[in-house]
Design a protein around this motif. Sequence first.
Motif, PDB file in Angstrom:
ATOM      1  N   SER A 169      36.300  37.838 -44.716  1.00  0.00           N
ATOM      2  CA  SER A 169      34.902  38.269 -44.753  1.00  0.00           C
ATOM      3  C   SER A 169      34.860  39.725 -45.181  1.00  0.00           C
ATOM      4  O   SER A 169      35.884  40.424 -45.208  1.00  0.00           O
ATOM      5  CB  SER A 169      34.257  38.119 -43.372  1.00  0.00           C
ATOM      6  N   LEU A 170      33.670  40.213 -45.505  1.00  0.00           N
ATOM      7  CA  LEU A 170      33.533  41.616 -45.886  1.00  0.00           C
ATOM      8  C   LEU A 170      33.905  42.548 -44.742  1.00  0.00           C
ATOM      9  O   LEU A 170      34.360  43.673 -44.974  1.00  0.00           O
ATOM     10  CB  LEU A 170      32.107  41.885 -46.366  1.00  0.00           C
ATOM     11  N   ASP A 171      33.743  42.080 -43.513  1.00  0.00           N
ATOM     12  CA  ASP A 171      34.118  42.901 -42.362  1.00  0.00           C
ATOM     13  C   ASP A 171      35.619  43.151 -42.294  1.00  0.00           C
ATOM     14  O   ASP A 171      36.067  44.069 -41.595  1.00  0.00           O
ATOM     15  CB  ASP A 171      33.670  42.230 -41.058  1.00  0.00           C
ATOM     16  N   ASP A 172      36.413  42.342 -42.987  1.00  0.00           N
ATOM     17  CA  ASP A 172      37.867  42.499 -42.958  1.00  0.00           C
ATOM     18  C   ASP A 172      38.367  43.541 -43.950  1.00  0.00           C
ATOM     19  O   ASP A 172      39.532  43.937 -43.886  1.00  0.00           O
ATOM     20  CB  ASP A 172      38.548  41.158 -43.276  1.00  0.00           C
ATOM     21  N   VAL A 173      37.521  43.978 -44.869  1.00  0.00           N
ATOM     22  CA  VAL A 173      37.986  44.865 -45.940  1.00  0.00           C
ATOM     23  C   VAL A 173      38.534  46.169 -45.374  1.00  0.00           C
ATOM     24  O   VAL A 173      39.664  46.569 -45.669  1.00  0.00           O
ATOM     25  CB  VAL A 173      36.855  45.138 -46.956  1.00  0.00           C
ATOM     26  N   ALA A 174      37.745  46.863 -44.578  1.00  0.00           N
ATOM     27  CA  ALA A 174      38.159  48.173 -44.080  1.00  0.00           C
ATOM     28  C   ALA A 174      39.431  48.110 -43.229  1.00  0.00           C
ATOM     29  O   ALA A 174      40.346  48.922 -43.437  1.00  0.00           O
ATOM     30  CB  ALA A 174      37.018  48.839 -43.308  1.00  0.00           C
ATOM     31  N   PRO A 175      39.543  47.176 -42.269  1.00  0.00           N
ATOM     32  CA  PRO A 175      40.780  47.127 -41.488  1.00  0.00           C
ATOM     33  C   PRO A 175      42.031  46.893 -42.338  1.00  0.00           C
ATOM     34  O   PRO A 175      43.095  47.452 -42.042  1.00  0.00           O
ATOM     35  CB  PRO A 175      40.543  45.955 -40.524  1.00  0.00           C
ATOM     36  N   LEU A 176      41.909  46.102 -43.394  1.00  0.00           N
ATOM     37  CA  LEU A 176      43.069  45.835 -44.242  1.00  0.00           C
ATOM     38  C   LEU A 176      43.444  47.070 -45.059  1.00  0.00           C
ATOM     39  O   LEU A 176      44.625  47.371 -45.250  1.00  0.00           O
ATOM     40  CB  LEU A 176      42.793  44.649 -45.155  1.00  0.00           C
ATOM     41  N   VAL A 177      42.450  47.792 -45.546  1.00  0.00           N
ATOM     42  CA  VAL A 177      42.737  49.038 -46.263  1.00  0.00           C
ATOM     43  C   VAL A 177      43.384  50.047 -45.327  1.00  0.00           C
ATOM     44  O   VAL A 177      44.367  50.706 -45.672  1.00  0.00           O
ATOM     45  CB  VAL A 177      41.440  49.608 -46.870  1.00  0.00           C
ATOM     46  N   GLN A 178      42.845  50.157 -44.131  1.00  0.00           N
ATOM     47  CA  GLN A 178      43.400  51.112 -43.174  1.00  0.00           C
ATOM     48  C   GLN A 178      44.813  50.740 -42.763  1.00  0.00           C
ATOM     49  O   GLN A 178      45.632  51.616 -42.432  1.00  0.00           O
ATOM     50  CB  GLN A 178      42.476  51.202 -41.956  1.00  0.00           C
ATOM     51  N   ALA A 186      27.730  41.216 -52.897  1.00  0.00           N
ATOM     52  CA  ALA A 186      28.938  41.134 -52.083  1.00  0.00           C
ATOM     53  C   ALA A 186      30.018  42.073 -52.599  1.00  0.00           C
ATOM     54  O   ALA A 186      30.677  42.779 -51.817  1.00  0.00           O
ATOM     55  CB  ALA A 186      29.459  39.697 -52.067  1.00  0.00           C
ATOM     56  N   VAL A 187      30.219  42.107 -53.912  1.00  0.00           N
ATOM     57  CA  VAL A 187      31.236  42.985 -54.485  1.00  0.00           C
ATOM     58  C   VAL A 187      30.860  44.449 -54.283  1.00  0.00           C
ATOM     59  O   VAL A 187      31.705  45.289 -53.954  1.00  0.00           O
ATOM     60  CB  VAL A 187      31.464  42.673 -55.975  1.00  0.00           C
ATOM     61  N   ALA A 188      29.585  44.774 -54.473  1.00  0.00           N
ATOM     62  CA  ALA A 188      29.154  46.156 -54.270  1.00  0.00           C
ATOM     63  C   ALA A 188      29.390  46.597 -52.826  1.00  0.00           C
ATOM     64  O   ALA A 188      29.846  47.726 -52.569  1.00  0.00           O
ATOM     65  CB  ALA A 188      27.679  46.295 -54.639  1.00  0.00           C
ATOM     66  N   GLU A 189      29.098  45.722 -51.869  1.00  0.00           N
ATOM     67  CA  GLU A 189      29.345  46.068 -50.477  1.00  0.00           C
ATOM     68  C   GLU A 189      30.839  46.203 -50.203  1.00  0.00           C
ATOM     69  O   GLU A 189      31.282  47.130 -49.491  1.00  0.00           O
ATOM     70  CB  GLU A 189      28.740  45.027 -49.548  1.00  0.00           C
ATOM     71  N   ALA A 190      31.630  45.287 -50.749  1.00  0.00           N
ATOM     72  CA  ALA A 190      33.080  45.374 -50.565  1.00  0.00           C
ATOM     73  C   ALA A 190      33.620  46.666 -51.143  1.00  0.00           C
ATOM     74  O   ALA A 190      34.486  47.331 -50.535  1.00  0.00           O
ATOM     75  CB  ALA A 190      33.757  44.173 -51.227  1.00  0.00           C
ATOM     76  N   GLN A 191      33.114  47.061 -52.304  1.00  0.00           N
ATOM     77  CA  GLN A 191      33.553  48.311 -52.914  1.00  0.00           C
ATOM     78  C   GLN A 191      33.225  49.502 -52.018  1.00  0.00           C
ATOM     79  O   GLN A 191      34.049  50.411 -51.836  1.00  0.00           O
ATOM     80  CB  GLN A 191      32.858  48.483 -54.268  1.00  0.00           C
ATOM     81  N   ALA A 192      32.038  49.496 -51.464  1.00  0.00           N
ATOM     82  CA  ALA A 192      31.649  50.591 -50.574  1.00  0.00           C
ATOM     83  C   ALA A 192      32.519  50.636 -49.323  1.00  0.00           C
ATOM     84  O   ALA A 192      32.940  51.710 -48.869  1.00  0.00           O
ATOM     85  CB  ALA A 192      30.178  50.452 -50.185  1.00  0.00           C
ATOM     86  N   ARG A 193      32.797  49.468 -48.749  1.00  0.00           N
ATOM     87  CA  ARG A 193      33.653  49.421 -47.555  1.00  0.00           C
ATOM     88  C   ARG A 193      35.072  49.860 -47.885  1.00  0.00           C
ATOM     89  O   ARG A 193      35.714  50.545 -47.089  1.00  0.00           O
ATOM     90  CB  ARG A 193      33.663  48.000 -46.978  1.00  0.00           C
ATOM     91  N   LEU A 194      35.548  49.462 -49.046  1.00  0.00           N
ATOM     92  CA  LEU A 194      36.900  49.848 -49.454  1.00  0.00           C
ATOM     93  C   LEU A 194      37.003  51.358 -49.622  1.00  0.00           C
ATOM     94  O   LEU A 194      37.945  51.998 -49.127  1.00  0.00           O
ATOM     95  CB  LEU A 194      37.240  49.113 -50.755  1.00  0.00           C
ATOM     96  N   LYS A 195      36.034  51.958 -50.290  1.00  0.00           N
ATOM     97  CA  LYS A 195      36.076  53.396 -50.508  1.00  0.00           C
ATOM     98  C   LYS A 195      35.926  54.150 -49.181  1.00  0.00           C
ATOM     99  O   LYS A 195      36.586  55.164 -48.957  1.00  0.00           O
ATOM    100  CB  LYS A 195      34.963  53.809 -51.473  1.00  0.00           C
ATOM    101  N   GLY A 196      35.047  53.647 -48.321  1.00  0.00           N
ATOM    102  CA  GLY A 196      34.865  54.305 -47.040  1.00  0.00           C
ATOM    103  C   GLY A 196      36.109  54.283 -46.180  1.00  0.00           C
ATOM    104  O   GLY A 196      36.461  55.272 -45.532  1.00  0.00           O
ATOM    105  N   ALA A 197      36.817  53.150 -46.234  1.00  0.00           N
ATOM    106  CA  ALA A 197      38.033  53.023 -45.428  1.00  0.00           C
ATOM    107  C   ALA A 197      39.171  53.850 -45.985  1.00  0.00           C
ATOM    108  O   ALA A 197      40.027  54.324 -45.240  1.00  0.00           O
ATOM    109  CB  ALA A 197      38.454  51.557 -45.351  1.00  0.00           C
ATOM    110  N   GLY A 198      39.188  54.019 -47.299  1.00  0.00           N
ATOM    111  CA  GLY A 198      40.278  54.749 -47.924  1.00  0.00           C
ATOM    112  C   GLY A 198      40.042  56.235 -48.041  1.00  0.00           C
ATOM    113  O   GLY A 198      40.919  56.978 -48.491  1.00  0.00           O
ATOM    114  N   ALA A 199      38.856  56.692 -47.638  1.00  0.00           N
ATOM    115  CA  ALA A 199      38.525  58.124 -47.765  1.00  0.00           C
ATOM    116  C   ALA A 199      39.368  58.973 -46.834  1.00  0.00           C
ATOM    117  O   ALA A 199      39.714  58.560 -45.754  1.00  0.00           O
ATOM    118  CB  ALA A 199      37.048  58.311 -47.482  1.00  0.00           C
TER     119      ALA A 199
END
Length: 203
Positions: A159-168, A190-203
Amino acid sequence: MNDISPRLYLATPPLADAAAFAPALNEALAAGDVASLLIRFADADERGQEAIVRALAPGAQDKGVAVLVQAAPNVALRAGADGVHVAGSGEALAEAIKKLSPRYIVGAGDIETRDDAMRAGELNADYVMFSDLDREALVERVGWWAELFNTPCVARAESLDDVAPLVQAGADFVRLDDAVWSDARGPAAAVAEAQARLKGAGA
């Protein structure tokens, strides 16, 4: 973790035909920075698979997306894909690497154990993908791999909620499939939200 910014890796549903899926794919690819696209197939007919790849790959490649095909080195070669995604770390992976590497990408998926992952790395797979684990186990496996190995790691976000934990945890690429194609808002949102979560987690 490798010194690269985490990026998105999309996988199609198993496709029997390209035409019905093409609009959704185009929307998704236009909505974020997608590194790779895995084209999956609904059946084993190689001529049909080639037709699907020829229909979908050029539009993705024009956007700088690396196009991989599921388990079909011959299809990848004949249809102009950038590589292949092979299940496991056994003979099929070794043969694909011998046939395609280093000119083409060869990734290893369906990695069930740490030993399987290490074998794939020893074979010089271009990436290992972890997927069929619950979230806690997946995060742990990604963290283990990222800490010890240089081979890039792809982790499937259910799910999109999993993006940030996996990046971290250290994933180099986050794979999305059903979380994009079944999103009620449409694949672009969905992709736009995933991109935002990915960037936020990797910042």
